[in-house]
Design a protein around this motif. Structure first.
Motif, mmCIF file in Angstrom:
data_model
loop_
_atom_site.group_PDB
_atom_site.id
_atom_site.type_symbol
_atom_site.label_atom_id
_atom_site.label_comp_id
_atom_site.label_asym_id
_atom_site.label_seq_id
_atom_site.Cartn_x
_atom_site.Cartn_y
_atom_site.Cartn_z
ATOM 1 N N HIS A 9 2.458 -16.989 2.628
ATOM 2 C CA HIS A 9 3.011 -15.780 2.013
ATOM 3 C C HIS A 9 4.545 -15.818 2.041
ATOM 4 O O HIS A 9 5.198 -15.435 1.065
ATOM 5 C CB HIS A 9 2.500 -14.544 2.751
ATOM 6 C CG HIS A 9 1.063 -14.252 2.485
ATOM 7 N ND1 HIS A 9 0.638 -13.282 1.603
ATOM 8 C CD2 HIS A 9 -0.068 -14.822 2.976
ATOM 9 C CE1 HIS A 9 -0.678 -13.258 1.570
ATOM 10 N NE2 HIS A 9 -1.136 -14.183 2.387
ATOM 11 N N LEU A 153 2.522 -3.429 0.121
ATOM 12 C CA LEU A 153 1.657 -4.346 -0.623
ATOM 13 C C LEU A 153 1.751 -5.763 -0.061
ATOM 14 O O LEU A 153 0.735 -6.464 0.071
ATOM 15 C CB LEU A 153 2.035 -4.332 -2.104
ATOM 16 C CG LEU A 153 1.248 -5.289 -3.007
ATOM 17 C CD1 LEU A 153 -0.240 -4.959 -2.973
ATOM 18 C CD2 LEU A 153 1.772 -5.233 -4.439
ATOM 19 N N ALA A 156 -0.205 -5.820 3.051
ATOM 20 C CA ALA A 156 -1.642 -5.703 2.770
ATOM 21 C C ALA A 156 -2.205 -7.026 2.263
ATOM 22 O O ALA A 156 -3.323 -7.410 2.624
ATOM 23 C CB ALA A 156 -1.883 -4.598 1.748
ATOM 24 N N LEU A 157 -1.462 -7.726 1.434
ATOM 25 C CA LEU A 157 -1.914 -9.023 0.939
ATOM 26 C C LEU A 157 -1.998 -10.054 2.069
ATOM 27 O O LEU A 157 -2.876 -10.920 2.076
ATOM 28 C CB LEU A 157 -0.968 -9.531 -0.155
ATOM 29 C CG LEU A 157 -0.998 -8.753 -1.479
ATOM 30 C CD1 LEU A 157 0.134 -9.226 -2.388
ATOM 31 C CD2 LEU A 157 -2.340 -8.923 -2.173
ATOM 32 N N PRO A 160 -5.252 -8.292 4.941
ATOM 33 C CA PRO A 160 -6.245 -7.375 4.366
ATOM 34 C C PRO A 160 -7.172 -6.816 5.445
ATOM 35 O O PRO A 160 -7.473 -7.483 6.435
ATOM 36 C CB PRO A 160 -7.008 -8.265 3.376
ATOM 37 C CG PRO A 160 -6.787 -9.656 3.865
ATOM 38 C CD PRO A 160 -5.425 -9.674 4.491
ATOM 39 N N GLY A 165 -10.604 -4.367 2.688
ATOM 40 C CA GLY A 165 -9.826 -5.308 1.893
ATOM 41 C C GLY A 165 -8.369 -4.914 1.738
ATOM 42 O O GLY A 165 -7.804 -4.160 2.547
ATOM 43 N N VAL A 166 -7.761 -5.407 0.665
ATOM 44 C CA VAL A 166 -6.332 -5.205 0.424
ATOM 45 C C VAL A 166 -6.005 -3.733 0.203
ATOM 46 O O VAL A 166 -4.992 -3.223 0.705
ATOM 47 C CB VAL A 166 -5.874 -6.044 -0.788
ATOM 48 C CG1 VAL A 166 -4.433 -5.694 -1.178
ATOM 49 C CG2 VAL A 166 -5.978 -7.528 -0.482
ATOM 50 N N SER A 169 -5.950 -1.802 3.438
ATOM 51 C CA SER A 169 -4.786 -2.226 4.212
ATOM 52 C C SER A 169 -3.498 -1.670 3.617
ATOM 53 O O SER A 169 -2.595 -1.235 4.349
ATOM 54 C CB SER A 169 -4.724 -3.749 4.248
ATOM 55 O OG SER A 169 -3.670 -4.198 5.066
ATOM 56 N N PHE A 170 -3.408 -1.657 2.285
ATOM 57 C CA PHE A 170 -2.233 -1.098 1.613
ATOM 58 C C PHE A 170 -2.055 0.380 1.960
ATOM 59 O O PHE A 170 -0.943 0.840 2.245
ATOM 60 C CB PHE A 170 -2.377 -1.268 0.099
ATOM 61 C CG PHE A 170 -1.319 -0.566 -0.706
ATOM 62 C CD1 PHE A 170 -0.025 -1.051 -0.758
ATOM 63 C CD2 PHE A 170 -1.626 0.584 -1.414
ATOM 64 C CE1 PHE A 170 0.955 -0.404 -1.502
ATOM 65 C CE2 PHE A 170 -0.664 1.241 -2.156
ATOM 66 C CZ PHE A 170 0.637 0.746 -2.197
#
Length: 220
Positions: A9, A153, A156-157, A160, A165-166, A169-170
């Motif tokens: 990332h 974001l 979150a990516l 997750p 999922g994402v 988490s976001f």
């Protein structure tokens, strides 16, 4: 912070930010070569971004937040010229203040130095007809908030939620920042209006060189 993002990332955000940074450096050099008298105002915008973004404040939810300060430069010079400015600000903070980090520099630049200024500039252009004060305030405040939406974001990516999922988490990361960041965005908007007000009062002729500030007045 340093080392917080997984390597893939961190590299990905660096690669995403690099071409925009290169484009911004090219535009900045050309602008200052054509209009060297604007170096002083660019210095003001850079100092404003450095000081505000260095104010690391504890979050009510246990994290930390800070203003960004990029809205002022975005409305004055446009968003591209603020990309290298934000890069220098973030680099110095990582090296001197242990604020942010070198491995996360690309991700932080993307959120604060690219998305923030572009949102601020877009909002300013959209609201310019409503008056300078509301346009500047909204640009700075929403540019600030957009930075933290993108930061949420990015996190979150990278991390997750196991069940949601994402998206889950976001929402979680967004909630961590929201309680502190909303009032900070309002304060940043007000401070940016005060700076523009001062520039209008003491440096009106120089400010009039900028197309969006021509025939403008700051109203109480």
């Amino acid at each position: 912070m340093e080392g917080f993002l997984p390597v893939g990332h961190a590299v990905g955000w660096t690669l995403a930010s690099a071409p925009v940074l290169a484009w911004g450096v090219f535009k900045l050099k050309r602008r200052l070569a054509e209009q060297p008298e604007q170096r002083m105002l660019l210095g003001v915008a850079t100092a404003f971004a450095f000081v505000l973004s260095a104010l690391k404040l504890p979050s009510l939810t246990g994290s930390s937040s800070h203003p960004t300060g990029v809205g002022l430069g975005a409305v004055l010079f446009g968003p591209l010229m603020m990309v290298p400015v934000a890069f220098v600000v973030l680099l110095f903070q990582a090296l001197l203040l242990a604020h942010g980090g070198l491995t996360t520099l690309g991700a932080n630049l993307f959120s604060m130095g690219i998305v923030g200024p572009f949102v601020a500039y877009g909002v300013f252009r959209l609201l310019r007809g409503a008056g300078l004060v509301p346009a500047v305030f909204a640009a700075a405040a929403l540019g600030n908030l957009a930075t933290y939406v993108v930061t949420s974001l990015q996190l979150a990516l990278a991390f997750p939620d196991a069940s949601g999922g994402v998206l889950a988490s976001f929402l979680k990361f967004g909630g961590v920042f929201a309680l502190t960041q909303v009032p900070l965005a309002i304060v940043e908007g007000l401070l940016t209006v005060l700076i523009v007000n001062a520039l209008q009062r003491f440096n009106r002729d120089e400010l009039a060189r900028f197309p969006l500030f021509q025939r403008s007045e700051v109203k109480a």
